[in-house]
Structure formats: structure tokens, C-alpha cells
Write an enzyme that holds these catalytic residues in place. Structure first.
Site, PDB file in Angstrom:
ATOM      1  CG  HIS A 313      -2.097   0.868   0.957  1.00 30.61           C
ATOM      2  ND1 HIS A 313      -2.118   2.184   1.362  1.00 30.61           N
ATOM      3  CD2 HIS A 313      -3.211   0.772   0.661  1.00 30.61           C
ATOM      4  CE1 HIS A 313      -3.176   3.082   1.331  1.00 30.61           C
ATOM      5  NE2 HIS A 313      -3.814   1.893   0.542  1.00 30.61           N
ATOM      6  CG  ASP A 370      -8.509  -4.473  -2.527  1.00 31.45           C
ATOM      7  OD1 ASP A 370      -9.728  -4.400  -2.296  1.00 31.45           O
ATOM      8  OD2 ASP A 370      -7.799  -3.684  -3.163  1.00 31.45           O
TER       9      ASP A 370
HETATM   10  N1  ACO Z   1       4.225  -7.616  -4.676  1.00 28.53           N
HETATM   11  C1  ACO Z   1       5.578  -7.656  -4.759  1.00 28.53           C
HETATM   12  N2  ACO Z   1       6.154  -6.471  -4.700  1.00 28.53           N
HETATM   13  C2  ACO Z   1       5.751  -5.325  -4.493  1.00 28.53           C
HETATM   14  C3  ACO Z   1       4.235  -5.444  -4.094  1.00 28.53           C
HETATM   15  C4  ACO Z   1       3.689  -6.545  -4.423  1.00 28.53           C
HETATM   16  N3  ACO Z   1       2.439  -6.434  -4.379  1.00 28.53           N
HETATM   17  N4  ACO Z   1       3.756  -4.161  -3.953  1.00 28.53           N
HETATM   18  C5  ACO Z   1       4.919  -3.387  -3.770  1.00 28.53           C
HETATM   19  N5  ACO Z   1       6.262  -4.077  -4.177  1.00 28.53           N
HETATM   20  C6  ACO Z   1       7.499  -3.763  -4.270  1.00 28.53           C
HETATM   21  C7  ACO Z   1       8.036  -2.994  -5.479  1.00 28.53           C
HETATM   22  O1  ACO Z   1       8.353  -3.753  -6.534  1.00 28.53           O
HETATM   23  C8  ACO Z   1       8.988  -2.174  -4.987  1.00 28.53           C
HETATM   24  O2  ACO Z   1       9.988  -2.746  -4.655  1.00 28.53           O
HETATM   25  P1  ACO Z   1      11.719  -2.097  -5.190  1.00 28.53           P
HETATM   26  O3  ACO Z   1      11.684  -1.015  -4.006  1.00 28.53           O
HETATM   27  O4  ACO Z   1      12.504  -2.953  -5.009  1.00 28.53           O
HETATM   28  O5  ACO Z   1      11.556  -1.151  -6.515  1.00 28.53           O
HETATM   29  C9  ACO Z   1       8.317  -1.616  -3.588  1.00 28.53           C
HETATM   30  O6  ACO Z   1       7.726  -2.760  -3.197  1.00 28.53           O
HETATM   31  C10 ACO Z   1       7.556  -0.415  -3.467  1.00 28.53           C
HETATM   32  O7  ACO Z   1       6.397  -0.544  -4.231  1.00 28.53           O
HETATM   33  P2  ACO Z   1       5.906   0.695  -5.141  1.00 28.53           P
HETATM   34  O8  ACO Z   1       5.259  -0.184  -6.433  1.00 28.53           O
HETATM   35  O9  ACO Z   1       6.928   1.578  -5.390  1.00 28.53           O
HETATM   36  O10 ACO Z   1       4.806   1.288  -4.148  1.00 28.53           O
HETATM   37  P3  ACO Z   1       3.717   2.187  -4.341  1.00 28.53           P
HETATM   38  O11 ACO Z   1       3.171   2.904  -3.212  1.00 28.53           O
HETATM   39  O12 ACO Z   1       3.827   2.950  -5.673  1.00 28.53           O
HETATM   40  O13 ACO Z   1       2.629   1.025  -5.045  1.00 28.53           O
HETATM   41  C11 ACO Z   1       0.821  -0.478  -4.728  1.00 28.53           C
HETATM   42  C12 ACO Z   1       1.563   0.534  -3.807  1.00 28.53           C
HETATM   43  C13 ACO Z   1       0.279   0.063  -6.107  1.00 28.53           C
HETATM   44  C14 ACO Z   1      -0.581  -0.693  -4.011  1.00 28.53           C
HETATM   45  C15 ACO Z   1       1.517  -1.797  -4.875  1.00 28.53           C
HETATM   46  O14 ACO Z   1       1.870  -2.230  -3.309  1.00 28.53           O
HETATM   47  C16 ACO Z   1       0.957  -2.760  -5.471  1.00 28.53           C
HETATM   48  O15 ACO Z   1       1.007  -2.810  -6.977  1.00 28.53           O
HETATM   49  N6  ACO Z   1       0.367  -3.733  -4.852  1.00 28.53           N
HETATM   50  C17 ACO Z   1      -0.759  -4.913  -5.587  1.00 28.53           C
HETATM   51  C18 ACO Z   1      -2.021  -4.302  -5.970  1.00 28.53           C
HETATM   52  C19 ACO Z   1      -2.906  -4.062  -4.814  1.00 28.53           C
HETATM   53  O16 ACO Z   1      -3.246  -5.016  -3.846  1.00 28.53           O
HETATM   54  N7  ACO Z   1      -3.730  -2.850  -5.038  1.00 28.53           N
HETATM   55  C20 ACO Z   1      -4.555  -2.449  -4.010  1.00 28.53           C
HETATM   56  C21 ACO Z   1      -3.945  -1.367  -3.007  1.00 28.53           C
HETATM   57  S1  ACO Z   1      -5.368  -1.006  -1.982  1.00 28.53           S
HETATM   58  C22 ACO Z   1      -6.349   0.003  -2.689  1.00 28.53           C
HETATM   59  O17 ACO Z   1      -5.873   0.675  -3.446  1.00 28.53           O
HETATM   60  C23 ACO Z   1      -7.696  -0.302  -2.275  1.00 28.53           C
END
Ligand code: ACO
Length: 430
Positions: A313, A370
Site C-alpha cells: 500500500h 483487498d
Molecule cells: N508484490 C511484490 N512486490 C511489491 C508489491 C507486491 N504486491 N507491492 C510493492 N512491491 C515492491 C515494489 O516492487 C517495490 O520494490 P523495489 O523497492 O525493490 O523497487 C517496492 O515494493 C515499493 O513498491 P511501489 O510500487 O513503489 O509502491 P507504490 O506505493 O507505488 O504502490 C501499490 C503501491 C500499487 C498498492 C503496490 O503495493 C501494488 O502494486 N500492490 C498490489 C496491488 C494491490 O493490492 N492494490 C490495492 C491497493 S489497496 C487499494 O487501492 C484499495
């Protein structure tokens, strides 16, 4: 907007021998902000912040999140307390009005919800024009903006009609549209809303009654739906709320703004994740033989675009407080309904693997809302492609409250970020 802003003095930014003084202030929960509104005028520079990781776009009285420790409050009330003690319609009222309704206000609000629950009969035909496989989020968004064609007086967003009228019309009609979209997708006749039923019961009845079954709403399911919608109801300046406000900032009407918000919520990185969680769990069973280790390795592999859905998140760097409630509730509802779903066991195994793995711990990645909500919707009989629609119904009061606050903000301006241009400098076609 409440007057809880505290002046904390100034910060200095020095560049190229020039110093600019920027005001610093603090909100009611002690978050600090540097006011950079004069930055470009005085220095010619802008801030660069892709994804708005550090950008505060407004002051807001509605929802407070402390992502470091996992706190979520609507209008000061903790999410656990609201989910435990309130009905969704009361929380909707709270978000829009700032306080929980008294008995009379609750009755009036509920009566308004009932009196607005029908869709214009002409709108019923819209559903026939979509293919059976149409995703209900697309249909819902189209229905939201279509409402403005039936209520043209509301195209003028400056009209100050009774707020409850506007709010209940949207909450009630979007719920009806969602149920109609489902009925259309399975080829069943629609079921009209019934004035004897409460908000959540009415939705369940529209979803599950058919001409050949005498559907009785299970109180366990109705209570669960109330709680789930409360968990979804607002989350301050998230992607879809920001879209609603961005569209509204141009002066677009509430329906058009909400329609855009529904599209934003549909994205798999946002509310669409609840559908993708279940699809991911199903694929783990079918394609990976239930091998959680393999899936975790894929999620960690930077050469693999796969991400664990329902994990991570932008704001929560600890366990999402909504996910805690959703997990507890999921177990409780399934036990009460006598449902034994192998996906629940798999989800728990996956969560344990995530929590034990340094990749996720070092990036503060935890299950989000979720992760467990879809499992509960599934047990309630809601089909997978309707999960994000459920989220949208729940988020409706939050979007409305945020839109109203944006409209009444004396500092509000049209939303218009800037950019750093990196393309070719001037050139000629000759
Ligand atoms: N699985 C694996 N790795 C992940 C995940 C994941 N679900 N989420 C984040 N990471 C990693 C990224 O690869 C990144 O790694 P790095 O630092 O080595 O490059 C690090 O964690 C940070 O991730 P970002 O994408 O930069 O974080 P951001 O805040 O931009 O994204 C998000 C947040 C979109 C929710 C992300 O965690 C994700 O894609 N989660 C899966 C989708 C999801 O469940 N979305 C629902 C969110 S809740 C809602 O909106 C109601």
C-alpha cells in the site's frame, strides 16, 4: 472546514545563491507541511513528485490515516468502532455531514434512500445494449454519468440543492444500477428495489431474488455487507478520490466526477485488486499446484512483472487496519454460514509466507483491504467480477464527501499539475 491549522513558522530553501522562505504549518494530527505555492513565482522552479508521493493537495476534515502505525478514522471515529457498531447508511451520513445521525436524521436519510431507489425506466434499456460479458464496472461508470442526463438541473454543479437529496439519490440509484448490471450479465429479469427493506438488504434482494425462488435475506450476510461497505467508505486522497476531485475541480457535475472515480477504482493496482486476489489464488491452485513458495519467488523476481495482489500500500507501512477487520470478519462469516473455502486456507498460507519473508518486511509490504474482502464476498454469493462494484458502492459516500469539500474549499483551484519537458527543443519540418 475546521480551523485546526497551526502555524509552525517557516522553512528556507536555498538554491543558486538565492533563499526563499516558505511557510510551514501543522494539521490537527500533527502532520507537517511546507506551503510551496509561491515557489515557482519566486524561483522559477517547480517540485517534481511522480505519483504525488509527498504532495498534499488540500486540507481536509474527513478522514485521517496514520500509515506508519495503521490508524484509519472517519471524522475522528476509529474504523474498528464504526464497523462494529454502525450501519453503512450512518457512516455515509457521517462522512457527508461530519457527525453521526440522530434517530430522526437516520430515519429521514433512510427514507430518502428508499424514495430515490428506482432508476428511470428508460435507463433500464441501457443495460440491454451491453454484451453479457460486459464488466459491471464499465456499466456502473456509464450509469453514473447517465444519471446527469436524467437530472439535467444538476449539471450545474453550483446549484445548492439539499445535500441529502443529491447524496441519497446517488447512493441509492448506483446500488440499483449495480444489481441490474449483475442481473443482465446472468440473463435474469431485474428485481426492483423494495421500500420495506433497508439499504444492504435491498441490494441483496435485488441481486439474489428470482421469479422462481423466494429469497430471504440472511442477517449474517446483511451484517457482513454493512461492515464491508463501511471498510470501503473513504480513504482520503487515494487515486479514485483524487480523480473525482480533479474532474470536479474543472466544474464538472457530481455524476460526471463519480463516473470518472469508478473508472479509476477499477484499476488492478487500486480497487480492482479485490477481483485479482481471487483470480490469483485460483491460479495458484490450478497452475502452481498450490505451491506458495513458487509464487512468492515470482513476486520477488524483478524480471517477472507478477505482483502479489492484495499486498502492499502507498500509505500503510504496517498492517492495513481495514485488512485486520476484513480478515476477522471473513473467518467469522464463513464459520456462521458453514462455508468451507480452500482459497481461505491458501490466503492464510500466503499471508504467513509474506509476513515471514525479508523482501516484504524490508519494503513494509503487508496485506491490504483487498486481500480478505473478496473471500467474504465470494462466500456471500457475490460473483468475482462484482467485487470492485461492491467497493464502488461502499466508496460512494467518501467520493461525495470529498467532492463537496473540494467544491466548498475557498483555496480550491482547477487541478493542473506541471511537468518537466524532456522532448526535443524547437525544430523545423523543412
Ligand atoms: N508484490 C511484490 N512486490 C511489491 C508489491 C507486491 N504486491 N507491492 C510493492 N512491491 C515492491 C515494489 O516492487 C517495490 O520494490 P523495489 O523497492 O525493490 O523497487 C517496492 O515494493 C515499493 O513498491 P511501489 O510500487 O513503489 O509502491 P507504490 O506505493 O507505488 O504502490 C501499490 C503501491 C500499487 C498498492 C503496490 O503495493 C501494488 O502494486 N500492490 C498490489 C496491488 C494491490 O493490492 N492494490 C490495492 C491497493 S489497496 C487499494 O487501492 C484499495
Amino acid at each position: 472546514m475546521s480551523d485546526t491549522i497551526k502555524d509552525l513558522g517557516t522553512a528556507e530553501l536555498t538554491f543558486d545563491g538565492k533563499t526563499i522562505i516558505l511557510p510551514v504549518f501543522e494539521g490537527s494530527e500533527k502532520e507537517k507541511a511546507v506551503d510551496i505555492r509561491a515557489l515557482r513565482k519566486e524561483t522559477g522552479m517547480i517540485t517534481y513528485d511522480p505519483g504525488f508521493m509527498n504532495t498534499g493537495c488540500c486540507k481536509s476534515d474527513i478522514t485521517y490515516i496514520d500509515g506508519e502505525v495503521g490508524i484509519l478514522r472517519y471524522r475522528g471515529y476509529d474504523i474498528n468502532e464504526l464497523a462494529e457498531n454502525c450501519e453503512f447508511v450512518d457512516v455515509a451520513y457521517l462522512l457527508v455531514h461530519g457527525s453521526l445521525p440522530n434517530k430522526q436524521q437516520h430515519t429521514e436519510f433512510s427514507e430518502n434512500l428508499n424514495s430515490h431507489s428506482l432508476l428511470h425506466e428508460d435507463m433500464r434499456h441501457f443495460f440491454d445494449a451491453y454484451p453479457d460479458h460486459a464488466h459491471p464496472m464499465a456499466t456502473l461508470s456509464a450509469m453514473a454519468v447517465s444519471l446527469s442526463t436524467f437530472y439535467p438541473e444538476l449539471e450545474d454543479s453550483s446549484i445548492q440543492e439539499n445535500i441529502d437529496f443529491k447524496v441519497t439519490r446517488l447512493l441509492s440509484k448506483m446500488r440499483t444500477a449495480a444489481a441490474f448490471a449483475y442481473k443482465k450479465s446472468i440473463g435474469h429479469p431485474i428485481v426492483y428495489p423494495h421500500h420495506n427493506l433497508k439499504y444492504c438488504e435491498n441490494f441483496l434482494n435485488m441481486m439474489f431474488r428470482t421469479p422462481v425462488n423466494d429469497y430471504q435475506v440472511d442477517p449474517v450476510v446483511a451484517t457482513a455487507l454493512n461492515k464491508l461497505l463501511i471498510l470501503h467508505a473513504d480513504h482520503e486522497q487515494n487515486c479514485s478520490a483524487s480523480v473525482v476531485k480533479m474532474v470536479g475541480s474543472a466544474g464538472a457535475n457530481l455524476y460526471a466526477s463519480i463516473s470518472a472515480g469508478i473508472c479509476a477504482l477499477w484499476g488492478p493496482l487500486h480497487g480492482g485488486a479485490n477481483q485479482h486476489v481471487i483470480e490469483m489464488l485460483e491460479r495458484i491452485i490450478v497452475e502452481d499446484d498450490g505451491d506458495v513458495k513458487r509464487v512468492i519467488e515470482r513476486a520477488k523476481d524483478k524480471n517477472d512483472p507478477f505482483r502479489l495482489m492484495g499486498v502492499g500500500h502507498r500509505v500503510y507501512k504496517s498492517y492495513d487496519p481495514r485488512a485486520k477487520v476484513a480478515k476477522r470478519m471473513c473467518k467469522d462469516v464463513l464459520a456462521k454460514m458453514g462455508v468451507d473455502d480452500p482459497l481461505v486456507e491458501l490466503a492464510q498460507e500466503l499471508e504467513e509466507a509474506v509476513l515471514a519473508d525479508d523482501y516484504f518486511a524490508s519494503r513494509s509490504l503487508y496485506p491490504n483491504i483487498d486481500f480478505y474482502t473478496g473471500l467474504t464476498y465470494r462466500a456471500m454469493g457475490i460473483p468475482t467480477d462484482m467485487f470492485t462494484v461492491m467497493f464502488a458502492i461502499g466508496r460512494m459516500p467518501g467520493w461525495i464527501a470529498q467532492w463537496l469539500e473540494m467544491r466548498d474549499d475557498p483555496h480550491g483551484r482547477i487541478g493542473r499539475p506541471r511537468q518537466i519537458y524532456t522532448g526535443p527543443t524547437q525544430r523545423s519540418v523543412n
